[in-house]
Design a protein around this motif. Structure first.
Motif, short mmCIF file in Angstrom:
data_model
loop_
_atom_site.label_atom_id
_atom_site.label_comp_id
_atom_site.label_asym_id
_atom_site.label_seq_id
_atom_site.Cartn_x
_atom_site.Cartn_y
_atom_site.Cartn_z
N SER A 64 0.87 -1.18 0.00
CA SER A 64 0.00 0.00 0.00
C SER A 64 0.90 1.22 0.00
O SER A 64 1.28 1.75 1.05
CB SER A 64 -0.92 -0.02 1.22
OG SER A 64 -1.90 -1.02 1.09
N HIS A 65 1.27 1.65 -1.17
CA HIS A 65 2.26 2.70 -1.33
C HIS A 65 1.62 4.08 -1.23
O HIS A 65 0.39 4.23 -1.39
CB HIS A 65 2.96 2.55 -2.68
CG HIS A 65 1.99 2.50 -3.84
ND1 HIS A 65 1.38 3.63 -4.36
CD2 HIS A 65 1.50 1.46 -4.55
CE1 HIS A 65 0.58 3.29 -5.34
NE2 HIS A 65 0.62 1.97 -5.49
N SER A 68 -1.96 5.51 -2.82
CA SER A 68 -2.98 4.48 -3.03
C SER A 68 -4.08 4.49 -1.99
O SER A 68 -5.08 3.79 -2.16
CB SER A 68 -2.32 3.09 -3.04
OG SER A 68 -1.78 2.78 -1.77
N PHE A 69 -3.93 5.27 -0.92
CA PHE A 69 -4.88 5.14 0.19
C PHE A 69 -5.38 6.47 0.76
O PHE A 69 -6.32 6.48 1.56
CB PHE A 69 -4.23 4.35 1.33
CG PHE A 69 -2.95 4.95 1.84
CD1 PHE A 69 -2.94 5.98 2.78
CD2 PHE A 69 -1.73 4.49 1.38
CE1 PHE A 69 -1.76 6.53 3.24
CE2 PHE A 69 -0.54 5.03 1.84
CZ PHE A 69 -0.55 6.06 2.77
N ASN A 127 -6.82 0.82 -7.06
CA ASN A 127 -6.19 1.98 -6.44
C ASN A 127 -4.67 1.93 -6.46
O ASN A 127 -4.01 2.98 -6.38
CB ASN A 127 -6.67 2.13 -4.99
CG ASN A 127 -6.37 0.92 -4.13
OD1 ASN A 127 -6.74 -0.19 -4.48
ND2 ASN A 127 -5.73 1.12 -3.00
N HIS A 128 -4.07 0.76 -6.56
CA HIS A 128 -2.62 0.66 -6.58
C HIS A 128 -2.07 0.92 -7.99
O HIS A 128 -2.83 0.99 -8.96
CB HIS A 128 -2.17 -0.70 -6.08
CG HIS A 128 -2.47 -0.93 -4.64
ND1 HIS A 128 -3.54 -1.67 -4.20
CD2 HIS A 128 -1.84 -0.48 -3.52
CE1 HIS A 128 -3.57 -1.68 -2.87
NE2 HIS A 128 -2.55 -0.97 -2.44
N HIS A 134 -3.02 -7.99 -3.24
CA HIS A 134 -1.99 -8.52 -2.36
C HIS A 134 -1.06 -9.51 -3.05
O HIS A 134 -0.03 -9.89 -2.48
CB HIS A 134 -2.64 -9.21 -1.14
CG HIS A 134 -3.31 -8.25 -0.22
ND1 HIS A 134 -4.53 -8.50 0.34
CD2 HIS A 134 -2.94 -7.03 0.25
CE1 HIS A 134 -4.90 -7.48 1.10
NE2 HIS A 134 -3.95 -6.58 1.06
N CYS A 444 -13.32 -5.26 -3.31
CA CYS A 444 -12.37 -4.52 -2.49
C CYS A 444 -12.51 -4.93 -1.03
O CYS A 444 -13.34 -5.78 -0.69
CB CYS A 444 -12.59 -3.02 -2.65
SG CYS A 444 -14.30 -2.51 -2.36
N TRP A 589 1.46 -3.75 4.09
CA TRP A 589 0.04 -4.04 3.94
C TRP A 589 -0.68 -3.73 5.25
O TRP A 589 -0.91 -4.63 6.06
CB TRP A 589 -0.19 -5.51 3.56
CG TRP A 589 0.45 -5.94 2.28
CD1 TRP A 589 1.46 -6.84 2.12
CD2 TRP A 589 0.11 -5.50 0.96
NE1 TRP A 589 1.77 -6.99 0.79
CE2 TRP A 589 0.96 -6.18 0.06
CE3 TRP A 589 -0.83 -4.59 0.46
CZ2 TRP A 589 0.89 -5.98 -1.33
CZ3 TRP A 589 -0.89 -4.40 -0.91
CH2 TRP A 589 -0.04 -5.08 -1.79
N HIS A 591 -3.70 -3.18 5.53
CA HIS A 591 -4.90 -4.00 5.39
C HIS A 591 -4.47 -5.26 4.63
O HIS A 591 -4.55 -5.33 3.41
CB HIS A 591 -5.99 -3.25 4.63
CG HIS A 591 -6.39 -1.96 5.27
ND1 HIS A 591 -7.41 -1.87 6.19
CD2 HIS A 591 -5.90 -0.70 5.14
CE1 HIS A 591 -7.54 -0.62 6.59
NE2 HIS A 591 -6.63 0.11 5.98
#
Length: 655
Positions: A64-65, A68-69, A127-128, A134, A444, A589, A591
């Motif tokens: 999760s870079h 992306s969030f 989103n990534h 994963h 998601c 990660w 999440h």
């Protein structure tokens, strides 16, 4: 720590490292990273079309870079739409929009096309900056060759047999699971006498010491059930930096045959064990010293993301943890056992590990959906194929994958019961866009769905919110060679007190044109894992605490911890962190794993009735819900099974 120690560890070395925000700017002022921060400017945010765009080759902070969030956090905090501006309609319309480009989302697209034909128009929003969720692929260049590592989902495996649906998809993708024994060469390590070890750190155990593990725990990703050396226990008893009484406790725990719950039937014992933690079993029934609890505390981390303080003794029994030899428990699973803890001889044979983990499954799915994006014809050549990201989102393609795009709203156009279309809004390049579709599958994370879909019933939102993700840190370190491991006779290490709890040499797998490292003088990828948690709290609270840790820890701190741990663990074998490390990729990660039910914290798991995941995944209007969260089951087959179910539910709507 001193600057001299930093230099000694190589913190000043110019290794392959991508950390464009220096690992610290984890909360950005904008909703998503500005295009200029990523190196793309102009009227159109279209980084995938830029020459050299290739996420698998990026190192530094991945998973999760940053970028992306941030929009998701704004939605959570309730202030996204106050600043987002008016959405821009793209004018695009699809048969199906899928939110989430992980294996579940990609599998859903596969099943939808099978049901509705190759002309079906599908948009996948991810989103990534890469597809696969994963199932993350990490690539390195070392010694003139490409090395692969898995940055997330490890393999085709499961504690229960793959369903007919999931097995059929694996076959359709051309994966011959039965061929795996011919692809992995365990003799590379075994012939050199490499075995699992335990690394005792001085902060926890009083001394830094690498000691042979006389009995590796099952259920750990570093477990190796090869025949142990006859003197392993002797070495452990001599070298482990534990008080003599604690060492005798460890040996007694493994070798003593004693019933710690006398006078109870097997069913009654299991009921008791399901309601006590393994830590309490050790201290209250077996009466071991606190040093023994510290030794085993992190054992379940790779499976559950928590330690023995939050895993039931019944599950520990099922996993083969020591202390149950004299309990007289019948082999049938007890009520409330986690599926990971139920032995199954059949599933042991259904195992397949690609060098990049299940990222190869994601790549095979993308190849089937958009053939121009990934060249090749087989499950062997996909391992070394180079994806063309510029081909993922072409207007002429019936299937499009839109990366760097985070969904921010999903709503029906009209009353959900009678609506014919849904509108999906997503942020890309700092702007909100909308598309329309006949149906939508939300593949998601379940905890995100209540913030996307305001229309959902409150009861369903509450059920979705209980899918507390398990935070993970999957780190890959590219080394110049692995001679230090060979000298110390180590192929893996369980490090219960260190930053990364598990360290392991890459599995020696060769597929197609990809060949594993065979000699200690060759480059190697070392996998390290951490599941941050806060012992003493309920499991969900531990996961939340671990998530906060990952979001607030800089990449520099992570890198230094990696270097320091490897230097202390392998220094006696000649390891030099400054010299030997050529690249580091940290897959963060917050999440991570899907939350799996636990008899200590989820009483319904013992009592029966509808589970939260069953209530959470119910279709609503023209929406269906997929993802491994839908089964509270952190495995790829779960993601596939629920993708299939979601498509079937959408199919009923379409007639």
């Amino acid at each position: 720590m001193s600057d001299s120690r930093d230099r000694e560890l190589g913190m000043d070395r110019k290794i392959t490292r991508r950390d464009f925000l220096n690992g610290a700017a984890l909360t950005v002022g904008a909703f998503a990273l500005s295009p200029h921060l990523l190196g793309f400017e102009g009227a159109e945010f279209d980084p995938e079309k830029a020459p050299g765009y290739y996420p698998p080759g990026l190192t530094g902070l991945r998973g999760s870079h940053p970028g992306s969030f941030e929009a998701a956090h704004k939605l959570r905090d309730g202030d996204f739409w106050q600043r987002a501006g008016r959405p821009l309609a793209t004018g695009e319309s699809y048969d199906l929009v899928i939110v989430g480009g992980g294996i579940s989302g990609l599998a859903a697209a596969h099943y939808f096309r099978k049901r509705n034909g190759p002309a079906a128009r599908i948009l996948i929003i991810e989103n990534h900056d890469d597809f696969g969720g994963h199932a993350k692929r990490n690539e390195f260049r070392a010694g003139g060759r490409t090395l692969l590592g898995y940055g997330g989902t490890f393999s085709i495996e499961s504690p229960a047999p793959y369903s007919a649906v999931a097995q059929e998809l694996v076959r359709e993708l051309g994966i011959d699971v039965a061929s795996y024994p011919r692809l992995v060469d365990n003799s590379i390590y075994h012939s050199q006498g490499l075995t699992p070890h335990i690394f005792f750190d001085k902060e926890t155990f009083g001394a830094d010491r690498l000691v042979v593990d006389p009995s590796p725990l099952q259920g750990s990703e570093v477990a190796d059930l090869s025949v142990r050396a006859s003197d392993a226990w002797t070495k452990f008893m001599t070298e482990a930096p534990l008080p003599e009484a604690a060492k005798r406790d460890v040996q007694r725990l493994h070798q003593e045959v004693k019933d710690y719950l006398p006078g109870l039937s097997s069913a009654e014992k299991k009921a008791r064990l399901a309601r006590m933690s393994y830590a309490h079993f050790l201290t209250d029934l077996v009466k071991v010293r606190r040093e023994v609890v510290r030794l085993y505390q992190a054992g379940p981390h790779p499976l559950f993301g928590v330690g023995i303080d939050a895993v039931s003794a019944q599950d520990a029994w099922g996993l083969g943890y020591p202390g149950f030899r004299g309990m007289g428990l019948d082999p049938a699973p007890g009520k409330g056992m986690n599926r990971d803890a139920i032995p199954n001889a059949e599933v042991d044979k259904y195992f397949f590990h690609f060098p990049d983990g299940n990222a190869s499954i994601a790549r095979l799915l993308v190849r089937g959906l958009i053939p121009a994006a990934i060249p090749g014809q087989s499950a062997a050549d996909v391992v070394t194929a180079r994806a063309d990201y510029a081909r993922l989102d072409e207007p002429a393609s019936p299937v499009r994958i839109r990366l760097n795009s985070i969904a921010v709203r999903v709503k029906h156009l009209g009353a959900p019961a009678v609506a014919k279309q849904v509108e999906v809004a997503y942020m890309r390049g700092g702007k909100v866009h909308t598309v329309r579709a006949d149906s939508c599958i939300l593949a998601c994370w379940h905890v995100m769905i209540p913030f996307l879909c305001a229309e959902l019933p409150d009861s369903q939102k509450r059920a979705l919110s209980l899918a507390e993700k398990v935070p993970l840190l999957y780190t890959n370190v590219a080394l110049r060679d692995w001679t230090s491991f060979a000298r110390l006779k180590v192929n893996s290490a369980y490090a219960p007190g260190s930053y990364h709890r598990n360290v392991a040499l890459d599995l020696p797998v060769s597929i197609g044109d990809y060949h594993c490292s065979r000699a200690p003088e060759e480059p190697m990828v070392v996998h390290m894992s951490r599941t941050p948690c806060l012992p003493g709290l309920p499991a969900r609270s531990q996961h939340r605490a671990g998530r906060a840790e990952l979001f607030t820890t800089s990449f520099r701190t992570m890198e230094r911890s990696i270097r320091d741990q490897l230097a202390r663990m392998l220094g006696a074998g000649g390891f030099d962190a400054a010299r030997d490390i050529t690249a580091i990729t940290v897959n963060r990660w917050p999440h991570g794993y899907s939350y799996e039910y636990n008899s200590l914290w989820d009483k319904f798991w013992l009592e029966g009735g509808e589970t939260p995941c069953e209530a959470a995944r119910k279709p609503f209007g023209r929406l269906a819900i997929a993802n491994a969260d839908a089964g509270a089951y952190a495995y790829t087959d779960g993601a596939i099974d629920h993708a299939y179910r979601a498509v079937e539910e959408i199919g009923k709507l379409r007639g």
